[in-house]
Design an enzyme around this catalytic site. Structure first.
Site, PDB file in Angstrom:
ATOM      1  N   GLN A   1       0.827  -1.198   0.000  1.00 43.95           N
ATOM      2  CA  GLN A   1       0.000   0.000   0.000  1.00 43.95           C
ATOM      3  C   GLN A   1       0.867   1.256   0.000  1.00 43.95           C
ATOM      4  O   GLN A   1       1.899   1.309   0.662  1.00 43.95           O
ATOM      5  CB  GLN A   1      -0.926  -0.001   1.212  1.00 43.95           C
ATOM      6  CG  GLN A   1      -1.973  -1.100   1.182  1.00 43.95           C
ATOM      7  CD  GLN A   1      -3.023  -0.878   0.119  1.00 43.95           C
ATOM      8  OE1 GLN A   1      -3.264   0.248  -0.319  1.00 43.95           O
ATOM      9  NE2 GLN A   1      -3.679  -1.951  -0.301  1.00 43.95           N
TER      10      GLN A   1
ATOM     11  N   TYR B   1      -6.395 -11.996  -4.811  1.00 42.83           N
ATOM     12  CA  TYR B   1      -5.485 -10.892  -5.154  1.00 42.83           C
ATOM     13  C   TYR B   1      -4.699 -10.526  -3.893  1.00 42.83           C
ATOM     14  O   TYR B   1      -4.606  -9.360  -3.510  1.00 42.83           O
ATOM     15  CB  TYR B   1      -6.250  -9.674  -5.676  1.00 42.83           C
ATOM     16  CG  TYR B   1      -7.322  -9.991  -6.701  1.00 42.83           C
ATOM     17  CD1 TYR B   1      -7.012 -10.124  -8.045  1.00 42.83           C
ATOM     18  CD2 TYR B   1      -8.656 -10.178  -6.311  1.00 42.83           C
ATOM     19  CE1 TYR B   1      -7.999 -10.411  -8.985  1.00 42.83           C
ATOM     20  CE2 TYR B   1      -9.637 -10.464  -7.236  1.00 42.83           C
ATOM     21  CZ  TYR B   1      -9.313 -10.588  -8.568  1.00 42.83           C
ATOM     22  OH  TYR B   1     -10.290 -10.872  -9.488  1.00 42.83           O
TER      23      TYR B   1
ATOM     24  N   GLU C   1      -2.616 -15.315  -5.414  1.00 44.45           N
ATOM     25  CA  GLU C   1      -2.000 -14.194  -6.107  1.00 44.45           C
ATOM     26  C   GLU C   1      -1.417 -14.681  -7.430  1.00 44.45           C
ATOM     27  O   GLU C   1      -0.868 -15.785  -7.502  1.00 44.45           O
ATOM     28  CB  GLU C   1      -0.902 -13.577  -5.232  1.00 44.45           C
ATOM     29  CG  GLU C   1      -0.020 -12.552  -5.904  1.00 44.45           C
ATOM     30  CD  GLU C   1      -0.783 -11.350  -6.426  1.00 44.45           C
ATOM     31  OE1 GLU C   1      -0.501 -10.927  -7.555  1.00 44.45           O
ATOM     32  OE2 GLU C   1      -1.671 -10.839  -5.695  1.00 44.45           O
TER      33      GLU C   1
ATOM     34  N   ASP D   1      -8.974  -7.867  -2.796  1.00 45.95           N
ATOM     35  CA  ASP D   1      -8.419  -6.534  -3.020  1.00 45.95           C
ATOM     36  C   ASP D   1      -7.874  -6.508  -4.448  1.00 45.95           C
ATOM     37  O   ASP D   1      -6.656  -6.564  -4.654  1.00 45.95           O
ATOM     38  CB  ASP D   1      -7.321  -6.253  -1.996  1.00 45.95           C
ATOM     39  CG  ASP D   1      -6.760  -4.837  -2.108  1.00 45.95           C
ATOM     40  OD1 ASP D   1      -7.315  -4.036  -2.891  1.00 45.95           O
ATOM     41  OD2 ASP D   1      -5.766  -4.547  -1.424  1.00 45.95           O
TER      42      ASP D   1
ATOM     43  N   CYS E   1      -9.803   0.357  -4.848  1.00 44.77           N
ATOM     44  CA  CYS E   1      -9.177   1.666  -5.002  1.00 44.77           C
ATOM     45  C   CYS E   1      -9.821   2.471  -6.124  1.00 44.77           C
ATOM     46  O   CYS E   1      -9.303   3.525  -6.502  1.00 44.77           O
ATOM     47  CB  CYS E   1      -7.677   1.511  -5.274  1.00 44.77           C
ATOM     48  SG  CYS E   1      -7.284   0.585  -6.770  1.00 44.77           S
TER      49      CYS E   1
END
Length: 440
Positions: free
Chosen positions: A272, A301, A325, A370, A397
């Site tokens: 992040q 993810y 992932e 995410d 996001c």
């Protein structure tokens, strides 16, 4: 940039992407660097005769909004720079009003794309994240281009022109004081700089070279203590496994921390950007999903395992966490970060394919996801619906892709029980949303 005649327009509502909407002789114009209600002159930056809409930048303000403030960075100020660099497009707006505008954008996206009814929703305010009161110095990761003189540079919105810079006020103070702006980057076309949010004395610089040997010469210019690695391009990045890192000084990784746990992030591995984001998001995800001992949870993810690790702690040895992932480098980070948790299974692969397998073999109680800015695709939404999982915590996001996925998930039997929005990107139009979906 080709000069265009200035037009005088009254700015309308805020729109997703950092624009206000104006109209001129029946034509819609998306205008950057303005505030709703202002009377301004704009320079057209995209005005093809057959275009559905035009784009423009504010160049002069005739009637200013009460929320307009002096921009903190000349390079990004459209009133002073003909081709303002990106990354601080809300810098002319007071922080409080930035969050009001972001809340308006989110509400518009959630109703128009998400199918939510305004009268049935209590749309949340955008919450300020911990950090400086002026919204500066929060970025722990920066990406720069290099101009023809070998200096760090950035480009403007939808522009290929580079502007050399000697500061970036949103960057972490440790990045700003690391000496990166006085280095000659000749032979390099991209520079990534990161600082550990757990230890702001640790800086990592990643160089993408265009001339063999250039990175080694550049590395010698950094002061002692700055970690440097070069990235040899082979049609991709180190993070996606299509490139390789060569260590030039120090270590090619940073140590990070969230909720008291340590993480190792290598090279271009994802973490992040806001210095407070990892801890904030981890805490909120765990609080919302309420993992219980013995539960089985999939983290989609999953990156380097930011959420997988506290979830694994919560479910205990009796439970299971599937950390999924696709990027090889980031997947390798997750394997290191979760190696002491036997209840965590770290899987590399396309999310929709792995999720189908996991949902068939395990009785999933909850899912955390995410995704990248584009959100989840139809197949992932379908797999989630087919899994019958009772709780989904979605970290996003981008309000537009999140809104579209709200519609996809509600169409498959889920209800958005809770949503919150955090201002993890001050002075930009971006925001971070967290939604909790429950099975109806």
């Amino acid at each position: 940039m080709t000069e265009s005649p200035a037009l005088q327009v009254r700015l309308g509502n805020i729109a997703h992407g950092g624009h206000t909407v104006a109209r001129h002789e029946g034509r819609v114009i998306f205008v950057r660097h303005g505030i709703p209600g202002e009377l301004v002159s704009v320079r057209l930056t995209d005005s093809a005769p057959d275009a559905k809409f035009w784009r423009a930048d504010v160049v002069e303000v005739h009637e200013a909004s009460e929320h307009r403030v002096p921009h903190f960075w000349d390079a990004a100020n459209a009133l002073k720079h003909q081709d303002p660099v990106g990354g601080a497009e809300f810098g002319h707006i007071s922080l409080d009003y930035q969050r009001v505008l972001k809340a308006q954008v989110a509400a518009e996206q959630f109703t128009r794309l998400g199918g939510l009814k305004a009268e049935d929703c209590n749309f949340p305010a955008v919450q300020a994240a911990a950090g400086s009161a002026d919204g500066l110095g929060w970025r722990t990761r920066m990406s720069y281009s290099v101009d023809s003189a070998g200096r760090l540079a950035m480009s403007g919105f939808r522009s290929n022109e580079l502007t050399s810079i000697d500061s970036m006020p949103l960057a972490h103070p440790a990045i700003e004081s690391s000496g990166i702006y006085v280095v000659d980057y000749s032979g390099i076309d991209r520079v990534e700089v990161a600082v550990s949010s757990a230890d702001d004395r640790t800086i990592l610089v990643l160089l993408s070279e265009t001339k063999p040997g250039a990175a080694a010469k550049v590395a010698k210019q950094f002061p002692e203590g700055v970690n440097v690695a070069s990235f040899s391009q082979r049609g991709g990045s180190a993070a996606d496994g299509k490139g390789s890192l060569q260590v030039l000084a120090g270590d090619p990784w940073l140590s990070e921390k969230a909720m008291g746990e340590k993480y190792r992030i290598t090279g271009e591995g994802f973490w992040q950007v806001h210095r407070a984001a990892a801890n904030l998001l981890s805490e909120r995800v765990v609080e919302l999903i309420e993992p219980a001992r013995g539960e089985q949870i999939a983290d989609l993810y999953a990156g380097a395992g930011l959420f997988s690790l506290p979830l694994a702690k919560a479910v205990g040895q009796q439970g299971r966490v599937f950390s999924i992932e696709g990027a090889p480098g980031t997947h390798a980070d997750a394997k290191k970060n979760l190696k002491s948790f036997g209840q965590a299974t770290v899987i590399r692969g396309r999310v929709e394919r792995v999720l189908r397998q996991v949902a068939r073999d395990a009785n999933l109680d909850a899912v955390v996801l995410d995704p990248p800015r584009a959100g989840i695709d139809k197949q992932v939404a379908a797999e989630l619906g087919s899994s019958g999982v009772s709780r989904i915590c979605y970290v996003s996001c981008d309000p537009a892709s999140f809104a579209r996925d709200i519609a996809r998930l509600t169409a498959r039997g889920y209800e958005l029980e809770h949503v919150e929005i955090h201002d993890l990107y001050p002075h930009t139009h971006h925001m971070e949303s967290i939604g909790l979906f429950v099975r109806r």
